[in-house]
Each structure stands twice: as C-alpha cells, then as structure tokens.
Design a protein around this motif. Structure first.
Motif, PDB file in Angstrom:
ATOM      1  N   ALA A   1       0.826  -1.209   0.000  1.00  0.00           N
ATOM      2  CA  ALA A   1       0.000   0.000   0.000  1.00  0.00           C
ATOM      3  C   ALA A   1       0.857   1.255   0.000  1.00  0.00           C
ATOM      4  CB  ALA A   1      -0.943  -0.006   1.197  1.00  0.00           C
ATOM      5  N   ASN A   2       1.927   1.250   0.804  1.00  0.00           N
ATOM      6  CA  ASN A   2       2.804   2.419   0.863  1.00  0.00           C
ATOM      7  C   ASN A   2       3.476   2.676  -0.480  1.00  0.00           C
ATOM      8  OD1 ASN A   2       2.283   1.472   3.514  1.00  0.00           O
ATOM      9  ND2 ASN A   2       3.930   2.737   4.292  1.00  0.00           N
ATOM     10  N   ALA A   3       3.925   1.600  -1.135  1.00  0.00           N
ATOM     11  CA  ALA A   3       4.625   1.757  -2.409  1.00  0.00           C
ATOM     12  C   ALA A   3       3.687   2.244  -3.507  1.00  0.00           C
ATOM     13  CB  ALA A   3       5.263   0.425  -2.811  1.00  0.00           C
TER      14      ALA A   3
ATOM     15  N   GLY B   1       1.718   5.658  -1.834  1.00  0.00           N
ATOM     16  CA  GLY B   1       2.527   6.639  -1.117  1.00  0.00           C
ATOM     17  C   GLY B   1       3.872   6.904  -1.738  1.00  0.00           C
ATOM     18  N   SER B   2       4.031   6.588  -3.022  1.00  0.00           N
ATOM     19  CA  SER B   2       5.330   6.798  -3.666  1.00  0.00           C
ATOM     20  C   SER B   2       5.653   8.292  -3.745  1.00  0.00           C
ATOM     21  CB  SER B   2       5.328   6.197  -5.072  1.00  0.00           C
ATOM     22  OG  SER B   2       4.443   6.905  -5.926  1.00  0.00           O
ATOM     23  N   ASN B   3       6.940   8.594  -3.867  1.00  0.00           N
ATOM     24  CA  ASN B   3       7.388   9.985  -3.936  1.00  0.00           C
ATOM     25  C   ASN B   3       8.345  10.144  -5.114  1.00  0.00           C
ATOM     26  OD1 ASN B   3       7.928  12.656  -3.327  1.00  0.00           O
ATOM     27  ND2 ASN B   3       9.511  12.151  -1.827  1.00  0.00           N
ATOM     28  N   PRO B   4       7.946  10.873  -6.171  1.00  0.00           N
ATOM     29  CA  PRO B   4       6.650  11.542  -6.353  1.00  0.00           C
ATOM     30  C   PRO B   4       5.533  10.543  -6.568  1.00  0.00           C
ATOM     31  CG  PRO B   4       7.935  11.694  -8.354  1.00  0.00           C
ATOM     32  CD  PRO B   4       8.855  11.094  -7.331  1.00  0.00           C
ATOM     33  N   PRO B   5       4.286  10.978  -6.433  1.00  0.00           N
ATOM     34  CA  PRO B   5       3.158  10.049  -6.528  1.00  0.00           C
ATOM     35  C   PRO B   5       3.002   9.459  -7.934  1.00  0.00           C
ATOM     36  CG  PRO B   5       2.488  12.161  -5.577  1.00  0.00           C
ATOM     37  CD  PRO B   5       3.862  12.355  -6.128  1.00  0.00           C
ATOM     38  N   ILE B   6       2.545   8.218  -7.971  1.00  0.00           N
ATOM     39  CA  ILE B   6       2.090   7.660  -9.242  1.00  0.00           C
ATOM     40  C   ILE B   6       0.846   8.441  -9.653  1.00  0.00           C
ATOM     41  CG2 ILE B   6       1.191   5.602 -10.408  1.00  0.00           C
ATOM     42  CD1 ILE B   6       2.702   3.915  -8.352  1.00  0.00           C
ATOM     43  N   PRO B   7       0.735   8.885 -10.904  1.00  0.00           N
ATOM     44  CA  PRO B   7      -0.450   9.665 -11.311  1.00  0.00           C
ATOM     45  C   PRO B   7      -1.740   8.923 -10.967  1.00  0.00           C
ATOM     46  CG  PRO B   7       1.196   9.749 -13.027  1.00  0.00           C
ATOM     47  CD  PRO B   7       1.708   8.764 -12.011  1.00  0.00           C
TER      48      PRO B   7
ATOM     49  N   ASP C   1     -12.812   4.400  -8.366  1.00  0.00           N
ATOM     50  CA  ASP C   1     -13.158   5.790  -8.586  1.00  0.00           C
ATOM     51  C   ASP C   1     -11.944   6.664  -8.277  1.00  0.00           C
ATOM     52  OD1 ASP C   1     -14.258   8.518  -7.317  1.00  0.00           O
ATOM     53  OD2 ASP C   1     -15.736   7.766  -8.769  1.00  0.00           O
ATOM     54  N   LYS C   2     -11.736   7.692  -9.068  1.00  0.00           N
ATOM     55  CA  LYS C   2     -10.559   8.537  -8.906  1.00  0.00           C
ATOM     56  C   LYS C   2     -10.514   9.183  -7.529  1.00  0.00           C
ATOM     57  CE  LYS C   2      -7.866  12.078 -11.315  1.00  0.00           C
ATOM     58  NZ  LYS C   2      -7.786  12.959 -12.500  1.00  0.00           N
ATOM     59  N   LYS C   3     -11.671   9.518  -6.966  1.00  0.00           N
ATOM     60  CA  LYS C   3     -11.692  10.127  -5.633  1.00  0.00           C
ATOM     61  C   LYS C   3     -11.211   9.142  -4.570  1.00  0.00           C
ATOM     62  CE  LYS C   3     -15.350  13.512  -6.551  1.00  0.00           C
ATOM     63  NZ  LYS C   3     -16.719  13.981  -6.190  1.00  0.00           N
ATOM     64  N   VAL C   4     -11.536   7.855  -4.751  1.00  0.00           N
ATOM     65  CA  VAL C   4     -11.058   6.836  -3.818  1.00  0.00           C
ATOM     66  C   VAL C   4      -9.536   6.743  -3.891  1.00  0.00           C
ATOM     67  CG1 VAL C   4     -11.092   4.366  -3.281  1.00  0.00           C
ATOM     68  CG2 VAL C   4     -13.211   5.524  -3.935  1.00  0.00           C
TER      69      VAL C   4
ATOM     70  N   THR D   1      -3.704  10.324  -0.064  1.00  0.00           N
ATOM     71  CA  THR D   1      -3.525  11.233   1.071  1.00  0.00           C
ATOM     72  C   THR D   1      -3.231  10.462   2.358  1.00  0.00           C
ATOM     73  OG1 THR D   1      -5.902  11.287   1.581  1.00  0.00           O
ATOM     74  CG2 THR D   1      -5.053  12.943   0.066  1.00  0.00           C
ATOM     75  N   ILE D   2      -3.783   9.240   2.472  1.00  0.00           N
ATOM     76  CA  ILE D   2      -3.556   8.428   3.676  1.00  0.00           C
ATOM     77  C   ILE D   2      -2.116   7.926   3.729  1.00  0.00           C
ATOM     78  CG2 ILE D   2      -4.167   6.252   4.813  1.00  0.00           C
ATOM     79  CD1 ILE D   2      -7.022   6.647   3.752  1.00  0.00           C
ATOM     80  N   PHE D   3      -1.624   7.441   2.574  1.00  0.00           N
ATOM     81  CA  PHE D   3      -0.304   6.802   2.574  1.00  0.00           C
ATOM     82  C   PHE D   3       0.813   7.746   2.158  1.00  0.00           C
ATOM     83  CE2 PHE D   3      -3.238   3.208   2.178  1.00  0.00           C
ATOM     84  CZ  PHE D   3      -2.745   2.380   3.160  1.00  0.00           C
TER      85      PHE D   3
END
Length: 217
Positions: A184-186, A189-195, A206-209, A215-217
């Motif tokens: 889940a973190n990878a 929560g990647s940095n920078p984020p996966i689009p 859903d994109k909002k999910v 935002t959580i990870f």
C-alpha cells in the motif's frame, strides 16, 4: 569432443547464473560494514578487520517490546546489516515483530530474501500469494512455537487473531539486507506520486477513492 565442450560450457553458465542469484560467499572470517566509506559496491565495504569489536556483532534491540500504537497495530524491529555491521556478506538477518490485539503486519515483500517466521506468543493468521497467473493464497493459522516460510519476493502478511491478546514473532531472512516493500505504501505513497489516472485505471477504482488513499499513505 565437441559435445563434451558444449556440456562444460552449459555447466559453467548454469553455475554462473546460480551464483549471480545469491549473495556471494565471504572470502574471509568477516567483513564488518564500514558505513563511513564513500566507495559504492553491491553491499558495503569492509573496514579493517583489526578494528572489529564485539559491538559490531551485537544487537540488544530485540529484547524490548516494539511500540504498536500505530494505524496497523504492529512494530517490526529489524536486526540487519544496518543495525549489526558484522552481518555484512553473511546473507542472514532477523526481525522481531510485535502485534497489538488484532494488529497486522500489512502485505509486503522482501525483494532479496526468503523469510522463516516463528511465533513466540499468541496466534497469527499468516499467508503469501503466489505469482501470476494463479495468484493463489497459501495461508495458515499459527500458534506459539509454529513456523512458516514466505518465499523470496512474494507478497505476504501476518495478522494477530488471538482473541484480543498481544502476539510476538521472530523471523530469520536469507539476506543481510533483505529490503521491504509495503504494498500500500509503495503504490499509494510513492514519492513523487504515481499519477492518479494510472492507479484509477489499474485498480478499477473511482478517482476520488484513489486520491483519498494517496492522502492516507
């Protein structure tokens, strides 16, 4: 004669591939990691063996319970080459895992190590998932004293199902630097984020999910 030469070449290639897939065997008594060296190799440079001390081969952190007051209710205390410099080149490390009641060590992989887990206290539901295309879950409920193996690179987890009691386990890993990728973190929560468009398409969410998970990870 030609067939014999071909056979020798094939054996040599087989041996080369076998050695390439494992950590190299040490060629001296030990190779205590020198964290101050600026030389970059596949592993860590050895410091002068004359400077080795008992503390290079010692770790006391596993005697202390881990702090499990976090979102997942578990704490992994590693004892790899970062904590024990004397493990360098030996291809082995350990971890202690503490679980709060109903705590989980989330799905993760070790890219460089097979893991063998032993339950010291409590009851754990554990499992790993085989690779594509089967993606088969192989799982078991373990009691104190039971052991379970997680093959190298496969996603696996441990979940405390001990009716509201804490649990403790230790595990040996076949690398001094096994690495850990928490799924889940990878992914979220990647940095920078996966689009988010990529993750929305990949997970059919859903994109909002997806954005909420990011935002959580």
């Amino acid at each position: 004669m030609a067939n014999h030469i071909l056979l020798l070449i094939l054996l040599a290639l087989t041996c080369s591939f076998a050695f390439a897939s494992a950590e190299p065997s040490p060629l001296q008594d030990f190779c205590v990691a020198d964290f101050n060296s600026t030389v970059r190799v596949n592993g860590l440079v050895c410091k002068d063996p004359k400077l080795a001390q008992a503390n290079d081969f010692f770790f006391s952190g596993a005697r202390l319970p881990g702090n499990t007051t976090n979102a997942v209710g578990s704490k992994v205390t590693p004892a790899n080459v970062a904590q024990v410099p004397g493990l360098n080149t030996f291809g082995i490390s350990m971890v202690r895992i503490d679980f709060a009641p109903w705590g989980i060590n989330p799905p993760h992989t070790h890219p460089r190590a097979t893991e063998m887990l032993t339950v010291l206290q409590g009851t754990l539901y554990v499992g790993f998932v085989t690779s594509n295309p089967e993606n088969r879950l192989i799982s078991k409920t373990l009691q104190a004293g039971d052991m379970f193996v997680f093959p190298v690179g496969l996603i696996h987890f441990q979940y405390n199902v001990g009716n509201g009691t804490a649990a403790v386990a230790i595990a040996a890993l076949s690398s001094q630097n096994p690495g850990t990728i928490i799924v889940a973190n990878a992914v979220f929560g990647s940095n920078p984020p996966i689009p988010s468009d990529v993750l929305t398409k990949a997970f059919q969410l859903d994109k909002k999910v997806v954005e909420n998970l990011q935002t959580i990870f």
